[in-house]
Every structure is written in structure tokens, then in C-alpha cells.
Design a protein around this motif. Structure first.
Motif, short mmCIF file in Angstrom:
data_model
loop_
_atom_site.label_atom_id
_atom_site.label_comp_id
_atom_site.label_asym_id
_atom_site.label_seq_id
_atom_site.Cartn_x
_atom_site.Cartn_y
_atom_site.Cartn_z
N GLU A 86 0.83 -1.20 0.00
CA GLU A 86 0.00 0.00 0.00
C GLU A 86 0.87 1.26 0.00
O GLU A 86 0.56 2.24 -0.67
CB GLU A 86 -0.93 -0.01 1.21
N GLU A 87 1.99 1.20 0.71
CA GLU A 87 2.90 2.35 0.76
C GLU A 87 3.52 2.62 -0.61
O GLU A 87 3.58 3.77 -1.06
CB GLU A 87 4.00 2.10 1.79
N ASP A 88 3.96 1.55 -1.30
CA ASP A 88 4.52 1.73 -2.65
C ASP A 88 3.47 2.32 -3.59
O ASP A 88 3.77 3.19 -4.41
CB ASP A 88 5.00 0.39 -3.21
N CYS A 89 2.25 1.82 -3.48
CA CYS A 89 1.16 2.29 -4.33
C CYS A 89 0.91 3.78 -4.08
O CYS A 89 0.80 4.57 -5.03
CB CYS A 89 -0.09 1.48 -4.04
N LYS A 90 0.85 4.18 -2.82
CA LYS A 90 0.63 5.59 -2.48
C LYS A 90 1.76 6.46 -3.01
O LYS A 90 1.53 7.55 -3.54
CB LYS A 90 0.50 5.76 -0.97
N ASP A 91 3.01 5.98 -2.86
CA ASP A 91 4.16 6.74 -3.36
C ASP A 91 4.10 6.89 -4.88
O ASP A 91 4.37 7.97 -5.42
CB ASP A 91 5.47 6.06 -2.96
N PHE A 92 3.77 5.81 -5.57
CA PHE A 92 3.66 5.86 -7.02
C PHE A 92 2.56 6.84 -7.45
O PHE A 92 2.76 7.66 -8.33
CB PHE A 92 3.39 4.46 -7.59
N HIS A 93 1.40 6.75 -6.81
CA HIS A 93 0.28 7.64 -7.15
C HIS A 93 0.65 9.10 -6.92
O HIS A 93 0.35 9.96 -7.75
CB HIS A 93 -0.96 7.26 -6.34
N ALA A 94 1.32 9.37 -5.80
CA ALA A 94 1.74 10.75 -5.51
C ALA A 94 2.75 11.24 -6.55
O ALA A 94 2.70 12.39 -6.98
CB ALA A 94 2.33 10.83 -4.10
#
Length: 144
Positions: A6-14
Motif C-alpha cells: 500500500e505504501e509503494d502504491c501511495k508513493d507511485f500515485h503521488a
């Protein structure tokens, strides 16, 4: 294969959100070249964000969460549509880009999921030509 955290996903989206905002700011000084370049070429050069950080990075999730009802998602083939079943916006394959009514869509953002696969069936120029209508549009290509 390691799942996307979830953290990687949030970082990618940001990161993608930041790149889109940066692109929209950066293109303004180049508007004067719009008349000499033409809209299609101008959007390819100044209105496009292309991001690829590898497989299973959260690209489809990003598109699903960001797409609006006035946007278009270009997918390589119909089987990709399942990933976007609950998403607003228009889902188009390269073949359906030629369909009736596409010219009337006037999307603000065009998300291209896996552009290499999409461009096996339509040239980038043709895709832009069929969907470009305004210099404020943004084409977001996610994947190889």
C-alpha cells in the motif's frame, strides 16, 4: 512475485500526480508554438506524461482512482476492461477509437494503460489525432 504494498502504491500515485501537475505548469510557456506545431504534435511533446517503473507498480489502480466521467482510458484489448468495470470514464480499445461518437467525447485526461500494447494496434499519432481537441488536455501513459 512480491505484491505491491500500500505504501509503494501511495508513493507511485503521488509521484504521478506530481508529474502531471508539473507537466501542466511547464507547458504554459510553450503555448506560442501551438500554432506552428499543430495540436496533435504539441500535445505529444508538451501535454504528455509517460511513466513506467516496472510491472505491478499500481498503474491500473492509479487510473481507476483518478479517472473522471469525462476522461478516457485507452486499453490494449477488451480483457483489460474488467480492471476498470467500476471506474467512470470511457474505456476504449484501439479498434473502438475509430467508432462513432469518439470524436464527440472531449476528454480532459486520456489515460493509456500499457502503451506498448496499445500501440501495436494503433499508431501514437492516430490515437492523439482521434482524441486531441484542446491544448489543456493531458495524456497520461502508464507502463512500457
Amino acid at each position: 512475485m512480491k505484491p505491491v504494498t500500500e505504501e509503494d502504491c501511495k508513493d507511485f500515485h503521488a509521484a504521478v500526480d506530481h508529474l502531471i501537475a508539473l507537466n501542466e505548469r511547464r507547458r504554459e510557456p510553450f503555448r506560442e508554438s501551438l500554432s506552428s506545431m499543430g495540436l496533435v504534435r504539441w500535445l505529444r511533446e508538451f501535454g504528455t506524461v509517460h511513466v513506467d517503473i516496472g510491472r505491478r507498480a499500481g498503474k491500473t489502480t492509479y487510473i481507476s482512482k483518478r479517472v473522471a466521467a469525462v476522461d478516457v482510458i485507452v486499453i490494449p484489448h477488451a480483457t483489460f476492461a474488467r480492471s476498470y468495470a467500476a471506474s467512470p470514464g470511457w474505456r476504449l480499445t484501439p479498434d473502438s477509437l475509430w467508432g462513432p461518437g469518439v470524436i464527440d467525447l472531449h476528454p480532459r485526461k486520456i489515460y493509456v494503460d500499457e502503451p506498448t500494447l496499445v500501440f501495436q494496434n494503433i499508431s501514437p499519432f492516430e490515437m492523439y489525432r482521434l482524441l486531441a481537441w484542446d491544448p489543456d488536455q493531458t495524456f497520461v501513459l502508464l507502463g512500457d
